[in-house]
Motif scaffolding. Structure first.
Motif, PDB file in Angstrom:
ATOM      1  N   SER A   2       0.838  -1.193   0.000  1.00  0.00           N
ATOM      2  CA  SER A   2       0.000   0.000   0.000  1.00  0.00           C
ATOM      3  C   SER A   2       0.874   1.244   0.000  1.00  0.00           C
ATOM      4  O   SER A   2       2.021   1.213   0.428  1.00  0.00           O
ATOM      5  N   ALA A   4       0.338   5.718   0.507  1.00  0.00           N
ATOM      6  CA  ALA A   4      -0.555   6.821   0.833  1.00  0.00           C
ATOM      7  C   ALA A   4       0.080   8.106   0.327  1.00  0.00           C
ATOM      8  O   ALA A   4       1.305   8.237   0.322  1.00  0.00           O
ATOM      9  N   GLN A  42      -6.396  14.595  -0.932  1.00  0.00           N
ATOM     10  CA  GLN A  42      -5.943  13.385  -0.259  1.00  0.00           C
ATOM     11  C   GLN A  42      -6.168  12.169  -1.156  1.00  0.00           C
ATOM     12  O   GLN A  42      -7.297  11.919  -1.587  1.00  0.00           O
ATOM     13  N   GLY A  44      -5.291   9.215   0.069  1.00  0.00           N
ATOM     14  CA  GLY A  44      -5.559   8.150   1.024  1.00  0.00           C
ATOM     15  C   GLY A  44      -4.650   6.967   0.766  1.00  0.00           C
ATOM     16  O   GLY A  44      -3.597   7.090   0.147  1.00  0.00           O
ATOM     17  N   THR A  45      -5.053   5.811   1.212  1.00  0.00           N
ATOM     18  CA  THR A  45      -4.258   4.599   1.029  1.00  0.00           C
ATOM     19  C   THR A  45      -4.687   3.898  -0.263  1.00  0.00           C
ATOM     20  O   THR A  45      -5.865   3.672  -0.487  1.00  0.00           O
TER      21      THR A  45
END
Length: 80
Positions: A2, A4, A42, A44-45
């Motif tokens: 992952s 971010a 953003q 995010g992930t």
């Protein structure tokens, strides 16, 4: 695996983020919509599963109608 990310000082009505991973001539991409925050966008992930073992080079790309950008490259080690 992952990653971010966020884009500071940018607010746009619609944008996306793409995680790009490359290894031995193979490129994997996964995209998601970016969300506005107080004074940034953003990402995010962003999740990417099923990668072959080895060292991958990655970037995160941000894209909207008016703004585009790419993160500095990073490496990820995927265990066997």
């Amino acid at each position: 695996m992952s990653a971010a990310a966020f884009v500071p000082s940018v607010l746009v009505p619609a944008a996306g983020c793409t995680l790009v991973l490359t290894r031995d001539g193979v490129t994997e991409r996964v995209s998601k919509q970016a969300a506005p925050a107080a004074n940034s966008m953003q990402c995010g992930t962003i999740l990417q599963g099923g990668l072959a073992a080895g060292t991958w080079t990655g970037t995160v790309e941000f894209h909207s109608v008016t703004v585009r950008g790419t993160s500095a490259p990073f490496t990820v080690q995927v265990p066997a």
